[in-house]
Design a protein around this motif. Structure first.
Motif, PDB file in Angstrom:
ATOM      1  N   LYS A 194     -12.410 -10.392 -16.339  1.00  0.00           N
ATOM      2  CA  LYS A 194     -12.485  -9.548 -15.146  1.00  0.00           C
ATOM      3  C   LYS A 194     -12.634  -8.075 -15.526  1.00  0.00           C
ATOM      4  CE  LYS A 194      -9.450 -12.266 -12.066  1.00  0.00           C
ATOM      5  NZ  LYS A 194      -8.613 -13.184 -12.858  1.00  0.00           N
ATOM      6  N   VAL A 195     -13.431  -7.358 -14.754  1.00  0.00           N
ATOM      7  CA  VAL A 195     -13.382  -5.898 -14.767  1.00  0.00           C
ATOM      8  C   VAL A 195     -12.335  -5.520 -13.722  1.00  0.00           C
ATOM      9  CG1 VAL A 195     -14.645  -3.753 -14.405  1.00  0.00           C
ATOM     10  CG2 VAL A 195     -15.824  -5.745 -15.368  1.00  0.00           C
ATOM     11  N   VAL A 196     -11.213  -4.986 -14.173  1.00  0.00           N
ATOM     12  CA  VAL A 196     -10.092  -4.679 -13.283  1.00  0.00           C
ATOM     13  C   VAL A 196     -10.171  -3.205 -12.898  1.00  0.00           C
ATOM     14  CG1 VAL A 196      -7.584  -4.654 -13.020  1.00  0.00           C
ATOM     15  CG2 VAL A 196      -8.690  -6.451 -14.389  1.00  0.00           C
ATOM     16  N   MET A 197     -10.341  -2.953 -11.610  1.00  0.00           N
ATOM     17  CA  MET A 197     -10.533  -1.587 -11.127  1.00  0.00           C
ATOM     18  C   MET A 197      -9.358  -1.174 -10.249  1.00  0.00           C
ATOM     19  SD  MET A 197     -14.650  -1.792 -10.377  1.00  0.00           S
ATOM     20  CE  MET A 197     -14.660  -3.530  -9.893  1.00  0.00           C
ATOM     21  N   ASP A 198      -8.553  -0.274 -10.771  1.00  0.00           N
ATOM     22  CA  ASP A 198      -7.369   0.224 -10.071  1.00  0.00           C
ATOM     23  C   ASP A 198      -7.798   1.174  -8.953  1.00  0.00           C
ATOM     24  OD1 ASP A 198      -4.880   1.136  -9.303  1.00  0.00           O
ATOM     25  OD2 ASP A 198      -4.536   2.322 -11.119  1.00  0.00           O
ATOM     26  N   LEU A 199      -7.346   0.897  -7.740  1.00  0.00           N
ATOM     27  CA  LEU A 199      -7.710   1.720  -6.583  1.00  0.00           C
ATOM     28  C   LEU A 199      -6.591   2.661  -6.158  1.00  0.00           C
ATOM     29  CD1 LEU A 199      -9.553  -0.992  -4.463  1.00  0.00           C
ATOM     30  CD2 LEU A 199     -10.516   0.621  -6.118  1.00  0.00           C
ATOM     31  N   GLY A 200      -5.537   2.745  -6.966  1.00  0.00           N
ATOM     32  CA  GLY A 200      -4.465   3.683  -6.677  1.00  0.00           C
ATOM     33  C   GLY A 200      -3.539   3.208  -5.569  1.00  0.00           C
ATOM     34  N   LYS A 201      -2.623   4.074  -5.190  1.00  0.00           N
ATOM     35  CA  LYS A 201      -1.594   3.716  -4.220  1.00  0.00           C
ATOM     36  C   LYS A 201      -1.892   4.202  -2.804  1.00  0.00           C
ATOM     37  CE  LYS A 201       2.098   3.665  -7.675  1.00  0.00           C
ATOM     38  NZ  LYS A 201       3.423   4.202  -8.077  1.00  0.00           N
ATOM     39  N   ALA A 206      -9.010   4.899   2.180  1.00  0.00           N
ATOM     40  CA  ALA A 206      -9.809   3.675   2.341  1.00  0.00           C
ATOM     41  C   ALA A 206      -9.793   3.201   3.786  1.00  0.00           C
ATOM     42  CB  ALA A 206      -9.283   2.581   1.417  1.00  0.00           C
ATOM     43  N   ALA A 207      -8.639   3.310   4.438  1.00  0.00           N
ATOM     44  CA  ALA A 207      -8.542   2.893   5.841  1.00  0.00           C
ATOM     45  C   ALA A 207      -9.439   3.754   6.726  1.00  0.00           C
ATOM     46  CB  ALA A 207      -7.093   2.974   6.305  1.00  0.00           C
ATOM     47  N   LYS A 208      -9.467   5.050   6.460  1.00  0.00           N
ATOM     48  CA  LYS A 208     -10.338   5.942   7.229  1.00  0.00           C
ATOM     49  C   LYS A 208     -11.807   5.609   6.983  1.00  0.00           C
ATOM     50  CE  LYS A 208      -7.079   9.829   7.179  1.00  0.00           C
ATOM     51  NZ  LYS A 208      -6.794  11.168   6.593  1.00  0.00           N
ATOM     52  N   GLU A 227      -8.700  -4.804   2.543  1.00  0.00           N
ATOM     53  CA  GLU A 227      -7.472  -4.202   2.020  1.00  0.00           C
ATOM     54  C   GLU A 227      -6.470  -5.276   1.610  1.00  0.00           C
ATOM     55  OE1 GLU A 227      -5.086  -1.381   0.501  1.00  0.00           O
ATOM     56  OE2 GLU A 227      -7.154  -1.139   1.197  1.00  0.00           O
ATOM     57  N   GLY A 228      -6.417  -6.377   2.368  1.00  0.00           N
ATOM     58  CA  GLY A 228      -5.543  -7.483   1.986  1.00  0.00           C
ATOM     59  C   GLY A 228      -5.937  -8.079   0.649  1.00  0.00           C
ATOM     60  N   ARG A 229      -7.234  -8.214   0.420  1.00  0.00           N
ATOM     61  CA  ARG A 229      -7.711  -8.729  -0.871  1.00  0.00           C
ATOM     62  C   ARG A 229      -7.293  -7.808  -2.012  1.00  0.00           C
ATOM     63  NH1 ARG A 229     -13.938  -9.388  -1.004  1.00  0.00           N
ATOM     64  NH2 ARG A 229     -13.589 -11.582  -0.494  1.00  0.00           N
ATOM     65  N   ARG A 230      -7.420  -6.507  -1.808  1.00  0.00           N
ATOM     66  CA  ARG A 230      -7.064  -5.554  -2.866  1.00  0.00           C
ATOM     67  C   ARG A 230      -5.590  -5.674  -3.238  1.00  0.00           C
ATOM     68  NH1 ARG A 230     -10.280  -0.801   0.395  1.00  0.00           N
ATOM     69  NH2 ARG A 230     -12.386  -1.318  -0.355  1.00  0.00           N
ATOM     70  N   ARG A 231      -4.746  -5.804  -2.236  1.00  0.00           N
ATOM     71  CA  ARG A 231      -3.314  -5.925  -2.502  1.00  0.00           C
ATOM     72  C   ARG A 231      -2.983  -7.284  -3.113  1.00  0.00           C
ATOM     73  NH1 ARG A 231      -0.232  -1.867  -0.342  1.00  0.00           N
ATOM     74  NH2 ARG A 231      -1.354  -0.386   0.998  1.00  0.00           N
ATOM     75  N   ALA A 232      -3.652  -8.329  -2.642  1.00  0.00           N
ATOM     76  CA  ALA A 232      -3.434  -9.661  -3.214  1.00  0.00           C
ATOM     77  C   ALA A 232      -3.876  -9.706  -4.670  1.00  0.00           C
ATOM     78  CB  ALA A 232      -4.192 -10.705  -2.396  1.00  0.00           C
ATOM     79  N   ASN A 233      -5.003  -9.092  -4.978  1.00  0.00           N
ATOM     80  CA  ASN A 233      -5.463  -9.049  -6.366  1.00  0.00           C
ATOM     81  C   ASN A 233      -4.409  -8.427  -7.276  1.00  0.00           C
ATOM     82  OD1 ASN A 233      -7.943 -10.193  -5.800  1.00  0.00           O
ATOM     83  ND2 ASN A 233      -9.087  -8.271  -5.849  1.00  0.00           N
ATOM     84  N   ALA A 234      -3.811  -7.338  -6.809  1.00  0.00           N
ATOM     85  CA  ALA A 234      -2.819  -6.638  -7.624  1.00  0.00           C
ATOM     86  C   ALA A 234      -1.576  -7.494  -7.844  1.00  0.00           C
ATOM     87  CB  ALA A 234      -2.440  -5.318  -6.954  1.00  0.00           C
ATOM     88  N   THR A 235      -1.105  -8.144  -6.791  1.00  0.00           N
ATOM     89  CA  THR A 235       0.134  -8.913  -6.886  1.00  0.00           C
ATOM     90  C   THR A 235      -0.044 -10.216  -7.647  1.00  0.00           C
ATOM     91  OG1 THR A 235       1.028  -7.966  -4.855  1.00  0.00           O
ATOM     92  CG2 THR A 235       1.903 -10.104  -5.531  1.00  0.00           C
ATOM     93  N   ARG A 247      -3.142  -1.719  -5.787  1.00  0.00           N
ATOM     94  CA  ARG A 247      -4.374  -2.135  -5.116  1.00  0.00           C
ATOM     95  C   ARG A 247      -5.467  -2.250  -6.169  1.00  0.00           C
ATOM     96  NH1 ARG A 247      -6.011   2.073  -2.697  1.00  0.00           N
ATOM     97  NH2 ARG A 247      -7.190   1.182  -0.971  1.00  0.00           N
ATOM     98  N   VAL A 248      -6.105  -3.410  -6.224  1.00  0.00           N
ATOM     99  CA  VAL A 248      -7.072  -3.683  -7.290  1.00  0.00           C
ATOM    100  C   VAL A 248      -8.282  -4.406  -6.716  1.00  0.00           C
ATOM    101  CG1 VAL A 248      -7.473  -5.220  -9.276  1.00  0.00           C
ATOM    102  CG2 VAL A 248      -5.481  -3.729  -9.253  1.00  0.00           C
ATOM    103  N   CYS A 249      -9.456  -4.074  -7.227  1.00  0.00           N
ATOM    104  CA  CYS A 249     -10.619  -4.926  -6.988  1.00  0.00           C
ATOM    105  C   CYS A 249     -11.105  -5.436  -8.339  1.00  0.00           C
ATOM    106  CB  CYS A 249     -11.726  -4.203  -6.229  1.00  0.00           C
ATOM    107  SG  CYS A 249     -12.349  -2.705  -6.990  1.00  0.00           S
ATOM    108  N   PHE A 250     -11.647  -6.637  -8.325  1.00  0.00           N
ATOM    109  CA  PHE A 250     -12.152  -7.253  -9.543  1.00  0.00           C
ATOM    110  C   PHE A 250     -13.672  -7.157  -9.581  1.00  0.00           C
ATOM    111  CE2 PHE A 250      -8.308 -10.238  -9.128  1.00  0.00           C
ATOM    112  CZ  PHE A 250      -7.521  -9.413  -9.917  1.00  0.00           C
ATOM    113  N   GLY A 251     -14.196  -7.057 -10.784  1.00  0.00           N
ATOM    114  CA  GLY A 251     -15.634  -7.025 -10.961  1.00  0.00           C
ATOM    115  C   GLY A 251     -16.079  -8.019 -12.014  1.00  0.00           C
ATOM    116  N   MET A 252     -17.348  -8.364 -11.949  1.00  0.00           N
ATOM    117  CA  MET A 252     -18.007  -9.212 -12.940  1.00  0.00           C
ATOM    118  C   MET A 252     -18.893  -8.300 -13.788  1.00  0.00           C
ATOM    119  SD  MET A 252     -20.673 -12.352 -12.135  1.00  0.00           S
ATOM    120  CE  MET A 252     -19.418 -13.433 -11.421  1.00  0.00           C
ATOM    121  N   ASP A 253     -18.704  -8.335 -15.083  1.00  0.00           N
ATOM    122  CA  ASP A 253     -19.473  -7.459 -15.970  1.00  0.00           C
ATOM    123  C   ASP A 253     -20.892  -8.006 -16.124  1.00  0.00           C
ATOM    124  OD1 ASP A 253     -20.395  -5.639 -17.771  1.00  0.00           O
ATOM    125  OD2 ASP A 253     -19.043  -6.204 -19.409  1.00  0.00           O
ATOM    126  N   LEU A 254     -21.840  -7.316 -15.510  1.00  0.00           N
ATOM    127  CA  LEU A 254     -23.248  -7.717 -15.580  1.00  0.00           C
ATOM    128  C   LEU A 254     -24.030  -6.863 -16.576  1.00  0.00           C
ATOM    129  CD1 LEU A 254     -23.934  -8.186 -11.747  1.00  0.00           C
ATOM    130  CD2 LEU A 254     -23.241  -9.919 -13.414  1.00  0.00           C
TER     131      LEU A 254
END
Length: 290
Positions: A194-201, A206-208, A227-235, A247-254
């Motif tokens: 995974k490419v793990v991308m930290d989105l901070g606290k 993001a909501a705006k 936003e739920g996915r980002r929090r679920a990824n982190a936990t 809060r995290v999003c995952f990436g695929m290294d292409l």
């Protein structure tokens, strides 16, 4: 504002918006992080990492490319009776608002019908538009759809982007190409892949940003789901430690696909799926051995 008079894109209604007031050349040249998505709102949902990396940073700038015209989206509430043409106008302005809030260097909306992008012959026009944007920039990192996404237009856009980058000389190519989560997440990938991308606290920005896409989140709460996915990824990233990220999003290294033009794109994805299959098989088999 349509800056297309100085920079020609294929479709007459394509829009190159410059929220910083730069001329076209300056906006393209200073772009270091680029998001290339299929639809309005895809960039904000999948490429937030790049937007955050560049926001309030004079040394890094995010550029956005939305490839489709937004005509075929679901609609409800105040948008229920909008025609496809009216929805295109609404969605284009929502995307410009996001570019202003996100402090993008530029926002290109290329106005392709999805059917045209999924036609490999017709999609050559999209490939050429992407080449024109990329070759005038200083792009180091590109975010797009992952190649296991279940939305066919997303795959078609990612394919056009890979073809476009492969047309560039090696010295003009980005350093990284990351496939991101929209219509399929990437938690199934092995953690070391995974490419793990930290989105901070701070989720407020993001909501705006997500909240600007009212035509899309009325009746279908993409904003809450993302936003739920980002929090679920982190936990759920690590079961044996406290959360390292909030809060995290995952990436695929292409990236290998833009380093080696002979590499089959399917060959970049199928081994990841096979690795997942084997891990499930091995874990289940441990408890059912005779």
């Amino acid at each position: 504002m349509n800056a297309n008079t100085d920079f020609q894109l294929f479709h007459e209604k394509a829009d190159l918006y410059l929220p910083q007031g730069d001329d076209v050349s300056a906006a393209l040249k200073k772009t270091t992080h680029l998001g290339v998505g299929a639809h309005q709102d895809d960039l904000e949902f999948m490429a937030l990492h790049g937007i955050l990396e560049c926001r309030d940073n004079e040394d890094q700038w995010f550029g956005g490319v939305t490839c489709t015209n937004g005509a075929g989206s679901a609609r409800q509430g105040p948008f229920a009776n909008h025609t496809d043409e009216q929805m295109q106008v609404v969605r284009a302005e929502e995307q410009r608002e996001a570019a202003r809030l996100g402090q993008y260097a530029y926002m290109a909306q290329l106005d392709y019908p999805s059917s045209e992008i999924k036609d490999t012959a017709a999609a050559e026009n999209l490939v050429n538009d992407l080449v024109n944007l990329l070759e005038r920039g200083s792009v180091k990192v590109v975010y797009t759809h992952n190649l296991a996404d279940k939305h066919s237009t997303h795959i078609a856009v990612a394919a056009a982007l890979i073809k476009a980058i492969r047309k560039l000389p090696k010295e003009k190519r980005p350093e990284k190409l990351i496939g991101c989560e929209v219509w399929r997440d990437l938690d199934w990938m092995s953690d070391d892949k995974k490419v793990v991308m930290d989105l901070g606290k701070d989720a407020d920005f993001a909501a705006k940003l997500n909240g600007l896409f009212k035509s899309q989140i009325t009746g279908k709460r993409y904003d809450l789901a993302v936003e739920g996915r980002r929090r679920a990824n982190a936990t759920f990233f690590d079961s044996h430690s406290t959360d390292e990220f909030e809060r995290v999003c995952f990436g695929m290294d292409l990236t290998p696909l833009i380093e080696n033009d002979d590499l089959d794109p399917a060959a970049a994805v199928l081994p990841l799926i096979e690795e997942f299959r084997k891990s499930v098989e091995a874990e289940v088999a441990k408890y059912f051995k005779a």
